[in-house]
Design an enzyme around this catalytic site. Structure first.
Site, PDB file in Angstrom:
ATOM      1  N   GLY A 180      -8.367   9.194   9.916  1.00 24.95           N
ATOM      2  CA  GLY A 180      -8.646   9.224  11.345  1.00 24.95           C
ATOM      3  C   GLY A 180      -9.750  10.160  11.775  1.00 24.95           C
ATOM      4  O   GLY A 180      -9.991  10.334  12.970  1.00 24.95           O
TER       5      GLY A 180
ATOM      6  N   ASN B 271      -8.840   1.663  10.061  1.00 26.67           N
ATOM      7  CA  ASN B 271      -8.055   1.380  11.254  1.00 26.67           C
ATOM      8  C   ASN B 271      -8.656   2.069  12.467  1.00 26.67           C
ATOM      9  O   ASN B 271      -9.159   1.430  13.379  1.00 26.67           O
ATOM     10  CB  ASN B 271      -6.604   1.820  11.038  1.00 26.67           C
ATOM     11  N   THR B 272      -8.646   3.408  12.452  1.00 23.01           N
ATOM     12  CA  THR B 272      -9.067   4.171  13.625  1.00 23.01           C
ATOM     13  C   THR B 272     -10.498   3.854  14.041  1.00 23.01           C
ATOM     14  O   THR B 272     -10.803   3.785  15.243  1.00 23.01           O
ATOM     15  CB  THR B 272      -8.929   5.679  13.342  1.00 23.01           C
TER      16      THR B 272
ATOM     17  N   ALA C 273      -9.812   5.559   4.516  1.00 24.85           N
ATOM     18  CA  ALA C 273      -9.767   6.705   5.422  1.00 24.85           C
ATOM     19  C   ALA C 273     -11.121   7.398   5.525  1.00 24.85           C
ATOM     20  O   ALA C 273     -11.810   7.606   4.520  1.00 24.85           O
ATOM     21  CB  ALA C 273      -8.711   7.722   5.013  1.00 24.85           C
ATOM     22  N   GLY C 274     -11.480   7.739   6.744  1.00 21.01           N
ATOM     23  CA  GLY C 274     -12.657   8.554   7.001  1.00 21.01           C
ATOM     24  C   GLY C 274     -13.876   7.816   7.493  1.00 21.01           C
ATOM     25  O   GLY C 274     -14.774   8.412   8.093  1.00 21.01           O
TER      26      GLY C 274
ATOM     27  N   LYS D  27       0.856  -1.190   0.000  1.00 24.05           N
ATOM     28  CA  LYS D  27       0.000   0.000   0.000  1.00 24.05           C
ATOM     29  C   LYS D  27       0.887   1.233   0.000  1.00 24.05           C
ATOM     30  O   LYS D  27       1.720   1.421   0.884  1.00 24.05           O
ATOM     31  CB  LYS D  27      -0.919   0.029   1.219  1.00 24.05           C
TER      32      LYS D  27
END
Length: 332
Positions: free
Chosen positions: A236, A284-285, A262-263, A175
Site C-alpha cells: 500500500g 490493489n491500492t 506490493a508497492g 495466495k
C-alpha cells in the site's frame, strides 16, 4: 446403446457417437483437450471440473465443452504464462479491496483485463445474509478467484483460512501471506515457509508473498510454492520497486513464475517490474486509491504489456558516451 458398444450424443451442436462407459475426462482426452483446462456443460448443467473423471456420458447427452481463447495476434497468444498447470494471457493480477463499491471494483477489473483477482476470506455477515457480495459483481466462473490470507499474522491462521476457502469454493490455487507486524506489513518468512510446506502437502498450490530475497525465494520453491511474489515496497505504499537487483536475482534464480506483489504505484513502475523479467504484477491500492480507478486500471494494463514487450525485445546496451544514430560519413 448400439451393438457396436457406442452411444449417441450431441457435442457442441454436432451429432457424434462415442463408446459406451466413457467419462467426461476421457472424452476430453480423446478430443485432444486437457480436462483441467476446459469447462463442461451436460444437459444444461455445469459439471464441476473435479468430477469429470467420475461422470459417465449417457446416451442422448447434450454436451458443451468450452475453453478460453484469446483474440489478437498469434504473438500475443504465444506469450501466455502458466502457474500450477493453469494458463493465463493477462500478466496483471488485481485485488478487490479499498474500492468505493462493488460496481467500481468490477469496472476497474474489466478495464485492467486481469483474469485473476485476489479475494480475502472473511466471515459471512449472519446479521444480513442477503447483503451484496463480491460474487454478485465478479463472476468466479469467468474470473479466477485467488483466495488470499491477507491479515494473517501466524502460519496457523493462514492455513486455517485457506482450508475454509477450499471448502467454500473448491480453490486450491491460493495466495499465501503471513505478516510479521501491523506497522510494516512485512512478511514473517519463518511462518511463511512453515505454512507453505503444510499447504503443499495438503494439495494446495500456494503463490507466496515474500521478502525480496533470492535465498528466501529458493527455499519457498523447495517447500512447494508454485509462484514467488516478492514485494517491491511495503504493501500500500506506492513507492515503486525499491531494489531492482534482488528482484532480478530472484527472476534469474527460480523456474517458478515471479510476480511483484506490493508497492507498485503507477503504470511506469508496473512496466519496470516487467522489464526486469518478472512474469507479472499484482496490485490493489494503486488502482483502488487512484483518483480515477477505472482509468488507472487501463493504464496498468498498458504498462504491464509495454514492459513485457520491452523485455522480450531486449534493451539496448548502455554507453558512457554519445553514439550518433545517423552516420557521420558523407556529411555536406
Amino acid at each position: 446403446m448400439r451393438t457396436d458398444g457406442t452411444i449417441s450424443i450431441h457435442l457442441n451442436g454436432e451429432h457424434r457417437r462415442v463408446r459406451a462407459g466413457i467419462t467426461l475426462a476421457e472424452l476430453a482426452g480423446e478430443l485432444g483437450l486437457a480436462p483441467e483446462k476446459v469447462a463442461v456443460e451436460r444437459n444444461l448443467e455445469v459439471v464441476p471440473r473435479s468430477t469429470l473423471a467420475a461422470v459417465v456420458v449417457e446416451d442422448g447427452d447434450e454436451l458443451e465443452i468450452v475453453h478460453f481463447v484469446g483474440g489478437g495476434d498469434a504473438a500475443a497468444r504465444d506469450d501466455d504464462w502458466t502457474v500450477a498447470g493453469r494458463t493465463f494471457r493477462s500478466r496483471l493480477i488485481v485485488g478487490t479491496g479499498k474500492y468505493k463499491n462493488f460496481e467500481q471494483n468490477a469496472a476497474a477489473l474489466a478495464a485492467s483485463g486481469a483474469e485473476i483477482v485476489t479475494v480475502a476470506v472473511r466471515r459471512v455477515n449472519v446479521s444480513d445474509p442477503k447483503a451484496p457480495m463480491l460474487t454478485d459483481y465478479i463472476d468466479p466462473k469467468k474470473v479466477t478467484y485467488l483466495p488470499n490470507t491477507a491479515g494473517c499474522f501466524t502460519g496457523e491462521e493462514a492455513i486455517r483460512t485457506l482450508r475454509l476457502a477450499r471448502e467454500a469454493g473448491g480453490w486450491d490455487l491460493v495466495k499465501l501471506e503471513v505478516l510479521g507486524e501491523a506497522r510494516t506489513l512485512y512478511p514473517d518468512m519463518v511462518e511463511t515457509l512453515r505454512a507453505t510446506e503444510v499447504l503443499a502437502k495438503e494439495g494446495f498450490k500456494p503463490m507466496v508473498y515474500c521478502v525480496d530475497d533470492p535465498i528466501a525465494a529458493k527455499r519457498l520453491e523447495d517447500a512447494g510454492a508454485v509462484a514467488i511474489m516478492p514485494l517491491g515496497a511495503p504493501i500500500g505504499s506506492g513507492l515503486g520497486i525499491q531494489n531492482r537487483v534482488t528482484i532480478r536475482l530472484i527472476v534469474e534464480g527460480t523456474k517458478l513464475p515471479v510476480l511483484v506483489d506490493a508497492g507498485v504505484g503507477t503504470a511506469s513502475e508496473a512496466a519496470e517490474a516487467m522489464e526486469l523479467g518478472c512474469t507479472g504484477v499484482l496490485m490493489n491500492t494503486a488502482i483502488a486509491e487512484a483518483k480515477d480507478p477505472v482509468l488507472m486500471a487501463a493504464a496498468m494494463k498498458a504498462g504491464v504489456e509495454a514492459g513485457r514487450m520491452a523485455y522480450r525485445a531486449g534493451r539496448m546496451g548502455k554507453r558512457m558516451y554519445a553514439d550518433p544514430s545517423s552516420p557521420l560519413a558523407g556529411l555536406i
